[in-house]
Design a protein around this motif. Structure first.
Motif, PDB file in Angstrom:
ATOM      1  N   GLY A 151     -82.133 -13.761 -34.897  1.00 54.49           N
ATOM      2  CA  GLY A 151     -82.711 -12.483 -34.365  1.00 54.49           C
ATOM      3  C   GLY A 151     -83.278 -11.493 -33.342  1.00 54.49           C
ATOM      4  O   GLY A 151     -82.875 -10.426 -32.945  1.00 54.49           O
ATOM      5  N   ASP A 152     -83.163 -12.600 -31.906  1.00 53.42           N
ATOM      6  CA  ASP A 152     -83.052 -12.134 -30.875  1.00 53.42           C
ATOM      7  C   ASP A 152     -82.392 -12.009 -29.170  1.00 53.42           C
ATOM      8  O   ASP A 152     -82.235 -11.635 -28.673  1.00 53.42           O
ATOM      9  CB  ASP A 152     -84.840 -12.822 -30.144  1.00 53.42           C
ATOM     10  CG  ASP A 152     -85.422 -12.114 -30.768  1.00 53.42           C
ATOM     11  OD1 ASP A 152     -85.680 -10.906 -31.535  1.00 53.42           O
ATOM     12  OD2 ASP A 152     -86.814 -12.907 -31.138  1.00 53.42           O
ATOM     13  N   ASP A 153     -80.824 -13.014 -30.396  1.00 53.89           N
ATOM     14  CA  ASP A 153     -79.410 -13.609 -29.479  1.00 53.89           C
ATOM     15  C   ASP A 153     -80.107 -13.786 -28.694  1.00 53.89           C
ATOM     16  O   ASP A 153     -79.440 -13.630 -27.183  1.00 53.89           O
ATOM     17  CB  ASP A 153     -79.285 -11.869 -29.449  1.00 53.89           C
ATOM     18  CG  ASP A 153     -77.782 -11.751 -28.536  1.00 53.89           C
ATOM     19  OD1 ASP A 153     -76.797 -12.809 -28.898  1.00 53.89           O
ATOM     20  OD2 ASP A 153     -77.455 -10.817 -28.088  1.00 53.89           O
ATOM     21  N   GLN A 154     -81.055 -15.335 -28.800  1.00 57.42           N
ATOM     22  CA  GLN A 154     -81.241 -15.920 -26.997  1.00 57.42           C
ATOM     23  C   GLN A 154     -80.183 -16.988 -27.127  1.00 57.42           C
ATOM     24  O   GLN A 154     -79.948 -17.010 -28.386  1.00 57.42           O
ATOM     25  CB  GLN A 154     -82.781 -15.944 -26.816  1.00 57.42           C
ATOM     26  CG  GLN A 154     -83.409 -14.859 -27.016  1.00 57.42           C
ATOM     27  CD  GLN A 154     -84.921 -15.326 -26.633  1.00 57.42           C
ATOM     28  OE1 GLN A 154     -84.865 -16.206 -25.273  1.00 57.42           O
ATOM     29  NE2 GLN A 154     -85.734 -14.438 -27.828  1.00 57.42           N
ATOM     30  N   ASP A 155     -79.868 -17.283 -26.242  1.00 61.38           N
ATOM     31  CA  ASP A 155     -78.904 -18.401 -25.831  1.00 61.38           C
ATOM     32  C   ASP A 155     -79.265 -20.311 -25.651  1.00 61.38           C
ATOM     33  O   ASP A 155     -80.722 -20.245 -25.036  1.00 61.38           O
ATOM     34  CB  ASP A 155     -77.724 -18.306 -24.283  1.00 61.38           C
ATOM     35  CG  ASP A 155     -77.257 -19.196 -23.921  1.00 61.38           C
ATOM     36  OD1 ASP A 155     -77.213 -20.701 -25.346  1.00 61.38           O
ATOM     37  OD2 ASP A 155     -76.850 -19.653 -22.893  1.00 61.38           O
ATOM     38  N   ILE A 156     -79.531 -20.565 -27.198  1.00 60.18           N
ATOM     39  CA  ILE A 156     -80.510 -21.632 -27.888  1.00 60.18           C
ATOM     40  C   ILE A 156     -80.484 -23.061 -26.842  1.00 60.18           C
ATOM     41  O   ILE A 156     -80.765 -24.366 -26.642  1.00 60.18           O
ATOM     42  CB  ILE A 156     -80.495 -21.936 -29.375  1.00 60.18           C
ATOM     43  CG1 ILE A 156     -79.564 -21.925 -29.851  1.00 60.18           C
ATOM     44  CG2 ILE A 156     -81.418 -20.645 -29.574  1.00 60.18           C
ATOM     45  CD1 ILE A 156     -79.444 -22.459 -31.184  1.00 60.18           C
TER      46      ILE A 156
END
Lengths: 205, 205
Positions: free
Chosen positions: A121-126
């Motif tokens: 959803g937030d395009d963060q690099d997990i």
């Protein structure tokens, strides 16, 4: 007692859809879900290298449709899913070990949902400690404890064991759902999972 | 007026499932179906050779699951589907031209259903004139007329035109369903077709 085993890796958008949709379905039938974090890359390497072949030799018409299809499913499910995330595919090993750590506190769903939201959803690099640290804070897990715990053998071994269990039982991707020995692969098989739950309920009556 | 365009080849079991399930769905929304017989082999040759690569390099876990999955869907849909038929893949060119001939008499559904049943339910080789002749008799088409008509240019050209139309519009297999420009591929996408029909109905109100 019948239960739903849900083998999953947060690095797959179809898994995000199924993770979201399986919960009301399970609740409707009063069937508990056993969450089983895996590393889907380990499954692909062992038994399903066709995934890599497809990535290396994309069929343009299928690629175009898949993007549209994913957005159709996201709308159908009421989720925001970005395609593709800036970092894709992502290394999800810390996130999936994290699901196991969260599970020790009964917070698998909370944590996994936050990981799905952050990545899809937030395009963060997990794969990043900082991103996972913020997720921990949001769901009430101490980030320092988390960082230490995901590197302990018990957690590493459990993720490996879950992945190997899925391979042994015939799985080849994520999500894979079991009801007893009955295997179902993919978000689009939930109508069949529903059939199985209904059949089990009929038997129990 | 919105309509459902259903591009199909009777040589696919997933198409049989969708052919069966789309009809009550269309009726529920009062939306007419335009049946578009194609030759799916022509589509694969043109834009989706990955199908042949998968057949040549089967992933054992996927193959095993696909067989089970097909039976799950058959049960879900209330159809008998044999996997695999003695002759597989089958040359469906005469059968699909036949669907066009039947269409000239308003009997596409009758004829196509009989072809699906013969091939997938009764393990008959639908490439054979004798098998097609019996199907004709069952649905009230003169077999001699049929044999002559499927070899006429108008029918051959129409099958080719439908196949080329599907390719041009982004299709890569069977069944492919369009609602306007919106494309849906596969039996398992009917929940999304339902969404589209519901949305269209909402707009019309």
């Amino acid at each position: 007692m019948p239960r739903i085993e849900f083998f999953f890796d947060c690095s797959s958008p179809w898994t995000y859809l199924a993770f979201h949709r399986i919960q009301p379905l399970a609740a409707e039938f009063g069937t508990p879900i056993e969450w089983k974090p895996i590393l889907v890359g380990g499954v692909f390497n062992a038994v399903n290298q066709s995934v890599y072949q497809s990535r290396d030799n994309p069929v343009p018409a299928k690629v175009a449709y898949t993007e549209k299809d994913l957005q159709d499913w996201a709308r159908h499910t009421g989720l925001r899913i970005i395609w593709k995330p800036t970092v894709f595919p992502v290394n999800s090993v810390k996130a999936m070990r994290g699901c196991l750590v969260a599970g020790e506190k009964g917070a698998t769903v909370l944590f996994a949902r936050a990981v799905f939201e952050a990545y899809w959803g937030d395009d963060q690099d997990i794969s990043q400690d900082e991103v996972l640290g913020k997720i921990c804070e949001r769901v009430g897990i101490d980030p320092k404890f988390f960082s230490a715990r995901i590197n302990e053998p018990a957690i590493k071994d459990q993720l490996r064991a879950n992945t190997e269990e899925l391979i042994r039982r015939g799985g080849f991707g994520s999500p894979t759902i079991f009801i007893g020995d009955d295997m179902y692969f993919g978000n689009d098989r939930l109508p069949l999972v529903r059939d199985a739950l209904a059949k089990n309920q009929g038997r129990a009556l």
